[in-house]
Design an enzyme around this catalytic site. Structure first.
Site, short mmCIF file in Angstrom:
data_model
loop_
_atom_site.label_atom_id
_atom_site.label_comp_id
_atom_site.label_asym_id
_atom_site.label_seq_id
_atom_site.Cartn_x
_atom_site.Cartn_y
_atom_site.Cartn_z
N TYR A 73 40.28 24.25 38.32
CA TYR A 73 41.54 23.61 38.29
C TYR A 73 42.07 21.95 37.72
CZ TYR A 73 42.95 28.81 38.54
OH TYR A 73 43.17 30.05 38.22
N ARG A 76 41.38 21.07 34.64
CA ARG A 76 43.02 21.85 33.42
C ARG A 76 44.42 20.88 33.55
NH1 ARG A 76 43.10 27.82 34.50
NH2 ARG A 76 44.86 28.04 32.82
N HIS A 128 53.52 32.62 36.23
CA HIS A 128 52.26 32.78 36.54
C HIS A 128 52.31 31.67 37.71
CE1 HIS A 128 50.54 35.67 33.53
NE2 HIS A 128 51.47 35.88 34.72
N CYS A 136 49.49 27.02 50.33
CA CYS A 136 48.18 27.43 51.20
C CYS A 136 47.68 28.76 50.44
CB CYS A 136 49.29 27.24 53.08
SG CYS A 136 47.76 28.18 53.82
N CYS A 140 50.76 30.55 54.28
CA CYS A 140 51.97 30.68 55.79
C CYS A 140 53.21 30.22 54.65
CB CYS A 140 51.28 28.83 56.12
SG CYS A 140 51.70 27.66 55.38
N CYS A 189 46.00 22.91 54.75
CA CYS A 189 46.99 23.02 54.44
C CYS A 189 48.32 22.38 55.21
CB CYS A 189 47.77 24.39 54.94
SG CYS A 189 49.60 24.97 54.51
N CYS A 192 49.76 25.19 58.54
CA CYS A 192 49.44 26.03 58.91
C CYS A 192 47.92 25.16 59.65
CB CYS A 192 49.16 27.28 58.92
SG CYS A 192 47.69 27.60 57.71
C1 LIG Z 1 43.12 41.56 32.56
C2 LIG Z 1 44.85 42.93 32.62
C3 LIG Z 1 44.87 43.77 32.43
N1 LIG Z 1 45.01 42.93 34.06
C4 LIG Z 1 46.53 41.99 34.47
O1 LIG Z 1 47.47 42.17 33.77
C5 LIG Z 1 46.53 42.28 36.20
C6 LIG Z 1 46.03 43.60 36.75
C7 LIG Z 1 47.26 44.61 36.29
C8 LIG Z 1 48.59 44.88 37.23
N2 LIG Z 1 49.37 45.77 36.30
C9 LIG Z 1 48.44 45.90 35.48
C10 LIG Z 1 48.93 47.21 34.19
C11 LIG Z 1 47.74 47.70 33.53
C12 LIG Z 1 46.63 46.80 33.29
C13 LIG Z 1 46.20 46.05 34.62
C14 LIG Z 1 48.03 45.08 35.19
N3 LIG Z 1 47.67 41.60 36.57
C15 LIG Z 1 47.56 40.68 37.55
O2 LIG Z 1 47.13 41.40 38.23
C16 LIG Z 1 48.91 40.07 38.06
C17 LIG Z 1 48.88 38.70 37.70
C18 LIG Z 1 48.59 38.14 36.70
C19 LIG Z 1 48.49 37.19 36.28
C20 LIG Z 1 47.34 36.11 36.29
N4 LIG Z 1 47.64 34.78 36.11
C21 LIG Z 1 47.12 34.30 35.34
N5 LIG Z 1 46.90 33.10 34.90
C22 LIG Z 1 47.54 32.12 35.69
C23 LIG Z 1 46.55 31.20 36.76
C24 LIG Z 1 45.44 30.47 35.30
O3 LIG Z 1 45.81 30.51 34.51
O4 LIG Z 1 44.55 30.22 36.09
S1 LIG Z 1 46.51 35.23 33.44
C25 LIG Z 1 46.06 33.84 32.30
O5 LIG Z 1 45.94 34.89 31.24
C26 LIG Z 1 46.91 35.39 30.45
C27 LIG Z 1 46.12 34.49 28.73
O6 LIG Z 1 46.73 35.72 27.92
P1 LIG Z 1 47.42 34.20 27.02
O7 LIG Z 1 48.08 32.86 27.76
O8 LIG Z 1 48.05 35.52 26.19
O9 LIG Z 1 46.08 33.86 26.59
P2 LIG Z 1 45.26 35.06 25.47
O10 LIG Z 1 44.39 33.47 25.36
O11 LIG Z 1 44.97 35.53 26.06
O12 LIG Z 1 45.73 34.59 23.87
C28 LIG Z 1 46.50 33.32 22.92
C29 LIG Z 1 47.10 33.95 21.77
O13 LIG Z 1 47.50 33.56 21.66
C30 LIG Z 1 47.00 33.62 19.78
N6 LIG Z 1 47.66 31.61 19.15
C31 LIG Z 1 46.02 31.52 19.51
N7 LIG Z 1 46.32 29.62 18.74
C32 LIG Z 1 47.79 29.90 18.44
C33 LIG Z 1 48.59 29.21 17.86
N8 LIG Z 1 48.24 28.10 17.56
N9 LIG Z 1 49.85 29.43 17.79
C34 LIG Z 1 50.03 30.97 17.94
N10 LIG Z 1 49.09 31.42 17.94
C35 LIG Z 1 47.93 31.13 18.60
C36 LIG Z 1 46.05 33.93 19.88
O14 LIG Z 1 45.99 35.02 18.21
C37 LIG Z 1 45.94 34.83 20.92
O15 LIG Z 1 46.80 36.18 20.48
C38 LIG Z 1 47.63 34.17 31.57
O16 LIG Z 1 48.20 35.25 31.55
C39 LIG Z 1 47.37 33.40 31.43
O17 LIG Z 1 48.38 33.25 32.55
N11 LIG Z 1 49.03 40.74 39.45
C40 LIG Z 1 49.52 41.60 39.55
O18 LIG Z 1 49.89 43.56 39.01
O19 LIG Z 1 49.68 41.76 41.05
C41 LIG Z 1 50.53 43.39 41.44
C42 LIG Z 1 49.06 43.73 42.30
C43 LIG Z 1 48.45 43.67 42.56
C44 LIG Z 1 47.39 44.13 43.46
C45 LIG Z 1 46.48 44.88 42.61
C46 LIG Z 1 46.78 45.18 41.06
C47 LIG Z 1 48.39 44.52 40.87
#
Ligand SMILES: CC(C)NC(=O)[C@H](Cc1c[nH]c2ccccc12)NC(=O)[C@H](CCCC/N=C(/NCCC(=O)O)S[C@H]1O[C@H](COP(=O)(O)OP(=O)(O)OC[C@H]2O[C@@H](n3cnc4c(N)ncnc43)[C@H](O)[C@@H]2O)[C@@H](O)[C@H]1O)NC(=O)OCc1ccccc1
Length: 288
Positions: A73, A76, A128, A136, A140, A189, A192
């Site tokens: 992080y 980033r 996100h 923390c 907390c 933190c 806490c």
């Molecule tokens: C992988 C996925 C299947 N898993 C999930 O979705 C999970 C689980 C889940 C929940 N509900 C579901 C339902 C179905 C299946 C799975 C789940 N979700 C969670 O865990 C969420 C929390 C999700 C948030 C995670 N944190 C991030 N980020 C912060 C940290 C960090 O950044 O380090 S996610 C992170 O990855 C994701 C990346 O996706 P994109 O941004 O779309 O990027 P990507 O590279 O994939 O795509 C880029 C696109 O841009 C295009 N592109 C490229 N260049 C360009 C360009 N130049 N111009 C235009 N377009 C362009 C490309 O073609 C491409 O299409 C973003 O969301 C990003 O924030 N929490 C949760 O549901 O809590 C409750 C819970 C609790 C316990 C147990 C279950 C549920």
């Protein structure tokens, strides 16, 4: 609208719809910040020192090795601080100012570029969290907003090094062993004193902010949404990936702006407009 319909990727046809639209929702992903030089998750940026980025973005990874996750992080944060918002961020901010009560931008990006583009906070939801919030790890409740310290703490200095073009940051070279960062060198933190300070982002398997999510649901339900812009996202992560369908009403146009929209089309999500290309180039044209 069927893909073979010439209006499907016609900017004038989209402008006609935009002119008649009072309520617009945008859903943004890493592709929006690609033109600012920040890697996406599915692109090259998906791997950090041979770690899946998504595997480092979990509470378990932080529990197991907070130093390694912090280095990820801190790197980033440094990249995002040296990046600039692009014309795509600015076009969205301008639309927000033009449509004070009628535009809401949901972003999955934690890079801080929307606020730095002057996007009005009341029309922006950082689903996100942010790399520049600190919280923390024991939940907390302590949180520090807008911490731009680079490095965040002395132990993370290796992540705040600039390299000349073509050179690889030693930190990124999986061949170079990483110095272990002892837990005691990660700030505690101040509230806490039990928890470690951690990045203020939402990790996988962590819930998003309930209040923010119910606010978004209310905004979507209050009045019909005319246009949903799905910008630079692979729509793989939930609940963010579910908002386009949630907002779709009978007169809603769902519009994809993506460098490679095939992924979106494959998701069989009914598209009304698809614009293939760089969001930083297309958004100013679409939203002018
Ligand atoms: C992988 C996925 C299947 N898993 C999930 O979705 C999970 C689980 C889940 C929940 N509900 C579901 C339902 C179905 C299946 C799975 C789940 N979700 C969670 O865990 C969420 C929390 C999700 C948030 C995670 N944190 C991030 N980020 C912060 C940290 C960090 O950044 O380090 S996610 C992170 O990855 C994701 C990346 O996706 P994109 O941004 O779309 O990027 P990507 O590279 O994939 O795509 C880029 C696109 O841009 C295009 N592109 C490229 N260049 C360009 C360009 N130049 N111009 C235009 N377009 C362009 C490309 O073609 C491409 O299409 C973003 O969301 C990003 O924030 N929490 C949760 O549901 O809590 C409750 C819970 C609790 C316990 C147990 C279950 C549920």
């Amino acid at each position: 609208m069927a893909p073979n319909n010439p209006r499907y990727n016609s900017i004038p046809a989209f402008h006609e719809k935009l002119l008649k639209s009072k309520r617009i929702l945008a859903i943004c992903g890493a592709g929006l910040s690609a033109a600012s030089g920040l890697p996406t998750f599915r692109g090259a940026g998906g791997l950090w020192r041979n770690h899946e980025a998504t595997s480092l973005a979990t509470p378990a990874a932080f529990e197991d090795n907070p130093g390694l996750v912090w280095l990820f992080y801190a790197y980033r944060r440094h990249m995002a601080l040296t990046a600039q918002p692009n014309a795509g961020h600015h076009a969205l901010a301008a639309l927000a100012r033009k449509l004070p009560g009628g535009f809401l931008c949901l972003s999955q990006n934690v890079d801080g570029l929307h606020p730095r583009a002057g996007h009005p906070a009341e029309q922006l939801r950082l689903l996100h969290g942010s790399l520049f919030d600190i919280k923390c790890n024991e939940y907390c409740g302590w949180i520090q907003r807008d911490n731009f310290d680079d490095p965040f703490c002395p132990a993370l200095a290796a992540a705040s090094v600039d390299v000349n073009p073509g050179e690889t940051l030693p930190l990124l070279d999986p061949g170079q062993p990483l110095a272990e960062i002892p837990r005691k060198e990660i700030p505690k933190c101040p509230n806490c004193t039990a928890g470690l300070q951690r990045p203020g982002v939402v990790w996988f398997y962590e819930s998003l902010d309930e209040e923010m999510m119910s606010g978004v649901d209310r905004w979507i339900k209050d009045e019909p949404v005319d246009v949903v812009l799905v910008i630079g996202t692979s729509s793989q992560v939930y609940p963010a990936a579910g908002y386009a369908e949630k907002a779709r009403g009978k007169n809603t146009s769902v519009v994809t702006v993506n460098l490679e929209p095939e992924g979106e089309v494959k998701l069989a999500r009914k598209q009304d407009f698809v614009f293939a290309g760089d969001a930083a180039v297309l958004l100013p044209q679409l939203l002018e």
